[in-house]
Design an enzyme around this catalytic site. Structure first.
Site: not given
Lengths: 246, 246
Positions: A68, A138
């Site tokens: 992320d 992610e």
């Protein structure tokens, strides 16, 4: 690079399912994985993660946290360079629209990650975990980063992820809160008005404070260094308050 | 690298104040700047930014946006590697405590950035802009990144910024919400209790839902995949509700 060469040699000892996974990763990422175990971990959603003897659950959540952050940095630079004349408010807003869960879910499907995930789940029900595709994407970014470093990972994100974003579509909705509100008011036959409440600061650093009124009643307020930006801000808040979708 | 060599040649043409700035940047960053104009821009707070003819204000806010993302990524990786056995909740919380405005303000003072900023302001009042040091630090990170690339910037962040964080101090307060609450209750002579309301999910994916009670009354609730984490979550919420400082 020695370690990475050693890791590559491991591929000689892959079993059938590892071979399949390595080839799927290669297809998705654009290059053979050095350290396959990172990608295996990236695919380990918390719902299928096994507990170790000491109660620790080994899942992809830590990789997701790392991915992320890396994704955020690459998208930030991408927008920074793509829009040299837009301010940081616009860039921040556009970025958060790009890396939101729903957008990432869609991209995971487009690049074939969803298929790999479904294999990992071996027919178990995926529908309970709405954001599993985006979360795993992610985590895969985190794995690519640890496996190949920042520059490779940046290329992967630019060429295989960002390329699927409808950036222009996102921007149109990002910049046009005011026109959205006006369009809505015309459809609903209501009168929308902006009222400047105050202008504070000195010549160099001004702050405008405006109200957005619908049919004479204050619906939202906004602030900004120019009147235009304050009205945009108020429109954005009004869109949220009035639940206007994009 | 050719462009960077050309940019370095520019230093021959620096005027006095540019020479001083280049040397201050070198001292702070650890290496001569290739492209000094990036650092000049990083120091241009919006309150001293001049407007161009077409109304555009050239300030450091875009660089701050970029630097914030790069700093976030580097700190994320730093914590990821420093704490191989902590979960993503802990990592996220610790990171947000590290890169908050107040912590960055302090570090900007420690590394001497505040002195450079004060020179740029030439005696103008800085006190109106509380977060100017931290904001500018992020902009400098953005400038270093554009000037020297990710690897250099990462080293700069690790060796010159993160080194000043009291990570252990931050962690103690991050992890100990529960002990904080218990300590508080003993001081206030109140009884604190946790009550598990429900455990949902299947064997592999559980969610605990707990209440935190003070003197028999529910003060906060918490959720988590283990009882311990749910209690920690409830304690954290209770700390906020009861305004317990760290």
């Amino acid at each position: 690079m020695r370690l990475s060469r050693l890791l590559r040699l491991q591929s000689v000892f892959y079993n059938q399912s590892e071979k399949r996974l390595a080839s799927a990763i290669q297809h998705m990422v654009g290059s053979k994985p050095f350290n396959l175990s990172l990608y295996k971990l990236a695919l380990k959603h918390t719902s299928i993660a096994e507990e170790t003897i000491n109660g620790l659950k080994i899942s992809n959540e830590r990789l997701e946290y790392l991915g992320d952050a890396i994704l955020g940095a690459v998208v930030a630079e991408f927008l920074f360079k793509k829009f040299p004349f837009r301010d940081e408010g616009f860039l921040t807003e556009t970025r958060s629209r790009m890396v939101n869960r729903e957008a990432l879910n869609q991209i995971a499907i487009k690049i074939g990650l969803s298929k790999i995930i479904e294999k990992e789940f071996k027919g178990k029900n995926l529908s309970a975990h709405k954001s599993i595709y985006g979360d795993t994407l992610e985590a895969v970014v985190g794995a690519v980063y640890l496996d190949r470093g920042y520059d490779f990972c940046k290329k992967f994100i630019l060429k295989r992820i960002i390329v699927h974003f409808d950036v222009d579509g996102i921007i149109t909705t990002t910049s046009n809160f005011k026109s959205k509100i006006i369009e809505w008011s015309q459809k609903e036959n209501k009168e929308v008005d902006f009222k400047t409440l105050s202008v504070t600061g000195n010549q160099r650093f001004k702050e405008f404070h405006v109200h957005l009124l619908v049919g004479g009643e204050v619906v939202a307020e906004g602030k900004g260094p120019t009147k235009k930006k304050a009205e945009q801000d108020a429109s954005k808040n009004a869109c949220e308050i009035l639940n206007l979708d994009f």
